[in-house]
Design an enzyme around this catalytic site. Structure first.
Site, PDB file in Angstrom:
ATOM      1  N   ARG A  71     -18.690 -88.584 -59.104  1.00 42.09           N
ATOM      2  CA  ARG A  71     -17.551 -89.015 -59.937  1.00 42.09           C
ATOM      3  C   ARG A  71     -17.502 -90.547 -60.047  1.00 42.09           C
ATOM      4  O   ARG A  71     -17.081 -91.079 -61.067  1.00 42.09           O
ATOM      5  CB  ARG A  71     -16.241 -88.458 -59.413  1.00 42.09           C
ATOM      6  CG  ARG A  71     -16.264 -86.934 -59.327  1.00 42.09           C
ATOM      7  CD  ARG A  71     -15.064 -86.254 -59.895  1.00 42.09           C
ATOM      8  NE  ARG A  71     -15.143 -84.831 -59.617  1.00 42.09           N
ATOM      9  CZ  ARG A  71     -15.604 -83.911 -60.462  1.00 42.09           C
ATOM     10  NH1 ARG A  71     -16.000 -84.251 -61.672  1.00 42.09           N
ATOM     11  NH2 ARG A  71     -15.671 -82.648 -60.107  1.00 42.09           N
ATOM     12  N   ARG A 110     -13.232 -92.838 -52.024  1.00 43.57           N
ATOM     13  CA  ARG A 110     -13.127 -93.180 -53.450  1.00 43.57           C
ATOM     14  C   ARG A 110     -12.167 -94.333 -53.724  1.00 43.57           C
ATOM     15  O   ARG A 110     -12.254 -94.956 -54.783  1.00 43.57           O
ATOM     16  CB  ARG A 110     -12.752 -91.942 -54.268  1.00 43.57           C
ATOM     17  CG  ARG A 110     -13.918 -90.977 -54.364  1.00 43.57           C
ATOM     18  CD  ARG A 110     -13.626 -89.781 -55.243  1.00 43.57           C
ATOM     19  NE  ARG A 110     -14.842 -88.989 -55.387  1.00 43.57           N
ATOM     20  CZ  ARG A 110     -14.859 -87.713 -55.785  1.00 43.57           C
ATOM     21  NH1 ARG A 110     -13.740 -87.091 -56.073  1.00 43.57           N
ATOM     22  NH2 ARG A 110     -16.013 -87.075 -55.899  1.00 43.57           N
ATOM     23  N   ASP A 144      -9.394 -85.459 -58.822  1.00 50.31           N
ATOM     24  CA  ASP A 144     -10.792 -85.850 -59.038  1.00 50.31           C
ATOM     25  C   ASP A 144     -10.951 -86.866 -60.179  1.00 50.31           C
ATOM     26  O   ASP A 144     -12.022 -87.454 -60.347  1.00 50.31           O
ATOM     27  CB  ASP A 144     -11.652 -84.607 -59.319  1.00 50.31           C
ATOM     28  CG  ASP A 144     -11.699 -83.685 -58.097  1.00 50.31           C
ATOM     29  OD1 ASP A 144     -11.577 -84.182 -56.967  1.00 50.31           O
ATOM     30  OD2 ASP A 144     -11.854 -82.459 -58.289  1.00 50.31           O
ATOM     31  N   SER A 203      -4.126 -78.763 -50.363  1.00 54.24           N
ATOM     32  CA  SER A 203      -5.546 -78.628 -50.672  1.00 54.24           C
ATOM     33  C   SER A 203      -5.866 -77.213 -51.153  1.00 54.24           C
ATOM     34  O   SER A 203      -5.584 -76.230 -50.459  1.00 54.24           O
ATOM     35  CB  SER A 203      -6.371 -78.940 -49.419  1.00 54.24           C
ATOM     36  OG  SER A 203      -7.656 -78.353 -49.529  1.00 54.24           O
ATOM     37  N   GLN A 216      -8.811 -76.039 -51.505  1.00 56.13           N
ATOM     38  CA  GLN A 216      -9.918 -75.495 -50.699  1.00 56.13           C
ATOM     39  C   GLN A 216      -9.365 -74.783 -49.474  1.00 56.13           C
ATOM     40  O   GLN A 216      -9.803 -73.688 -49.125  1.00 56.13           O
ATOM     41  CB  GLN A 216     -10.865 -76.623 -50.280  1.00 56.13           C
ATOM     42  CG  GLN A 216     -11.571 -77.266 -51.468  1.00 56.13           C
ATOM     43  CD  GLN A 216     -12.347 -78.514 -51.089  1.00 56.13           C
ATOM     44  OE1 GLN A 216     -12.351 -78.939 -49.943  1.00 56.13           O
ATOM     45  NE2 GLN A 216     -13.025 -79.099 -52.069  1.00 56.13           N
ATOM     46  N   LYS A 245     -13.147 -87.808 -49.748  1.00 59.58           N
ATOM     47  CA  LYS A 245     -13.913 -87.037 -50.742  1.00 59.58           C
ATOM     48  C   LYS A 245     -15.410 -87.327 -50.525  1.00 59.58           C
ATOM     49  O   LYS A 245     -15.806 -87.799 -49.471  1.00 59.58           O
ATOM     50  CB  LYS A 245     -13.449 -87.409 -52.145  1.00 59.58           C
ATOM     51  CG  LYS A 245     -12.014 -86.981 -52.446  1.00 59.58           C
ATOM     52  CD  LYS A 245     -11.905 -85.477 -52.536  1.00 59.58           C
ATOM     53  CE  LYS A 245     -10.479 -85.018 -52.755  1.00 59.58           C
ATOM     54  NZ  LYS A 245     -10.330 -83.585 -52.684  1.00 59.58           N
ATOM     55  N   GLY A 249     -17.929 -79.855 -50.465  1.00 53.22           N
ATOM     56  CA  GLY A 249     -16.795 -79.559 -49.586  1.00 53.22           C
ATOM     57  C   GLY A 249     -16.168 -78.217 -49.940  1.00 53.22           C
ATOM     58  O   GLY A 249     -15.750 -77.458 -49.055  1.00 53.22           O
TER      59      GLY A 249
HETATM   60  C1  S3P Z   1     -11.396 -78.227 -55.233  1.00 51.83           C
HETATM   61  C2  S3P Z   1     -10.267 -78.746 -54.664  1.00 51.83           C
HETATM   62  C3  S3P Z   1     -10.018 -80.207 -54.519  1.00 51.83           C
HETATM   63  C4  S3P Z   1     -10.982 -81.027 -55.370  1.00 51.83           C
HETATM   64  C5  S3P Z   1     -12.399 -80.518 -55.305  1.00 51.83           C
HETATM   65  C6  S3P Z   1     -12.469 -79.075 -55.765  1.00 51.83           C
HETATM   66  C7  S3P Z   1     -11.511 -76.758 -55.341  1.00 51.83           C
HETATM   67  O1  S3P Z   1     -10.196 -80.551 -53.157  1.00 51.83           O
HETATM   68  O2  S3P Z   1     -10.938 -82.376 -55.013  1.00 51.83           O
HETATM   69  O3  S3P Z   1     -13.230 -81.307 -56.132  1.00 51.83           O
HETATM   70  O4  S3P Z   1     -12.350 -76.257 -56.131  1.00 51.83           O
HETATM   71  O5  S3P Z   1     -10.745 -76.052 -54.662  1.00 51.83           O
HETATM   72  P1  S3P Z   1      -9.020 -80.328 -52.055  1.00 51.83           P
HETATM   73  O6  S3P Z   1      -8.800 -78.882 -51.929  1.00 51.83           O
HETATM   74  O7  S3P Z   1      -9.577 -80.920 -50.791  1.00 51.83           O
HETATM   75  O8  S3P Z   1      -7.837 -81.081 -52.570  1.00 51.83           O
END
Ligand code: S3P
Length: 432
Positions: free
Chosen positions: A389, A347, A316, A164, A166, A343, A91
């Protein structure tokens, strides 16, 4: 895979595998940058390799020497990919790469595996469209495959409702090439590796706490300058060994672990449960706080609550924390963690189902779970849902449980921790 428990504790020292979030960002920001970037102790895993191959597909020259990457940055001038880009199970890759593709005046398509194609993408697609990118995909762009034709973007003011990282990263990277200011506000500060790495690469950004939450601003028209990055150990991976020590006994030193306060919520939470965990030799590496994490068994843990605002710093690790809660004294609670449902697997469902089959007392909530601790779990058949995980959390549960535990897909640990089982073997006390 068959796991026999309970083991008689763990001991020793280990440098866990490198941080996944930082390894992704080093490839992405190194590729965007002007000039050469050298990345040391890069994590070779399924997820991070997906990112590396996508940037090669966009014309970036990346040389691999042992665990070092040498990246010849393209200063935001990528090539139109000749084929569909594949984010596989990642993701982070899909969402952040979409931000980068939105800055490019060519056609590209990004997809992923079965799990990733079920996960929501609207959270990045919608703001990137508002910035001026032309994006289409399944379900109106909320599901992969997604096609992007980028170009001239305008800065945006975004409320990042789900906190988030991301989403924040995708928008900030697009904002580097946009006209004007880009501002991302989040109710709770999410992991800030992008902000730290961009600064390390010479980008100017501002951060402040405002009325609506935590704010990050940057001015468009900045190109990061190639730099050196050393990837520290992944706290999300270290957490499995900390948990095993707390459940089965012994003492461990986990060396060179990232302890960024937006990531170390698990370590802080287990301390509240009564665990003896400390940071030694605290230092800074490539703009990130790093320490050797020491953990010593100190008896049965106590139940604890996780509040919604604590969730991002341990998102996580929550399935693993659920395993610890299942063995702690009293009733524990996690709320405000609905994101766990979208996720690599759902989860909350995966945790509840597997804990129940091991004899735990769990109640499923829409946004979390309630767990009443028992003295011992019993071995069971575990459904990993091919979620790394879940596989690792239930390996730890199985090693502390009575009898045999069977994992249906142990191979999925390759997504973030290819040497997980080898590293485990090094720490399990002989004679157990
Ligand atoms: C991550 C952000 C998290 C996390 C993922 C890695 C990242 O997700 O759960 O394993 O590296 O930016 P979200 O941005 O959807 O919270």
């Amino acid at each position: 895979m068959r796991i026999r428990g309970p083991i008689k504790g763990v001991s020793g020292k280990l440098r866990v595998t490198s941080d996944k979030s930082i390894s992704h960002r080093a490839v992405i920001i190194g590729s965007l940058a002007e000039g050469r970037t050298v990345v040391r102790r890069w994590l070779f895993s399924e997820d991070t390799l997906a990112t590396l191959e996508i940037f090669r597909g966009l014309g970036t020259r990346i040389e691999v020497k042992g665990d070092t990457l040498i990246i010849e940055g393209r200063a935001f001038r990528f090539e139109e990919p000749a084929d569909v880009l594949d984010a596989r199970n990642s993701g982070t890759t899909a969402r952040i790469v979409m931000g980068v593709l939105s800055t490019q005046p060519f056609f590209s398509v990004i997809t992923g595996d079965g799990s990733l194609r079920r996960r929501p993408m609207g959270r990045v697609v919608e703001p990137l469209r508002r910035m001026g990118a032309s994006i289409d995909g399944r379900e109106g762009g909320d599901r992969l495959p997604v096609a992007v034709r980028g170009g001239d973007l305008e800065g945006i003011d975004l409320f990042n409702e789900k906190s988030s990282a991301q989403v924040k990263t995708s928008i900030l990277l697009a904002g580097l090439k946009a006209k004007g200011t880009t501002r991302v506000v989040e109710p709770v500060r999410s992991r800030d590796h992008t902000e730290r790495m961009l600064r390390h690469f010479g980008v100017e950004l501002k951060e402040l706490t405002g009325k609506e939450g935590f704010e990050v601003f940057l001015e468009g028209g900045q190109t990061p300058k190639g730099s050196e990055v050393l990837c520290p150990g992944d706290p999300s991976s270290a957490a499995f060994f900390v948990a095993l020590c707390l459940l089965t006994g012994g003492e461990l030193l986990l060396e060179e672990v990232l302890v960024n306060p937006t990531r170390d919520g698990f370590f802080r939470k287990v301390k509240q449960m009564g665990a003896e965990v400390s940071y030694q030799n605290l230092r800074e590496i490539s703009g990130e706080p790093v320490a050797d994490v020491h953990v010593r068994y100190s008896g049965r843990l106590k139940a604890v609550k996780v509040r919604p605002e604590e969730v991002p710093s341990m998102i996580d690790e929550l399935p693993l924390l659920g395993v610890l809660m299942a063995l702690a004294e009293g009733v524990s609670e996690v709320r405000g963690a609905k994101e766990l449902r979208v996720k690599e697997s759902d989860r909350i469902r995966a945790l509840v189902l597997n804990l129940r089959s091991m004899g735990a007392k769990v109640e499923e909530l829409e946004d979390g779970f309630l767990i009443e601790g028992v003295e011992r779990l019993k071995g069971a058949r575990i459904k990993t849902f091919s979620d790394h995980r879940i596989a690792m959390a239930f390996t730890i549960a199985g090693l502390s449980a009575e009898g045999e535990t069977v994992l249906d897909d142990p191979e999925c640990v390759r997504i973030s921790y290819p040497n997980f089982f080898e590293d485990l073997k090094k720490l399990i006390r002989q004679g157990s």
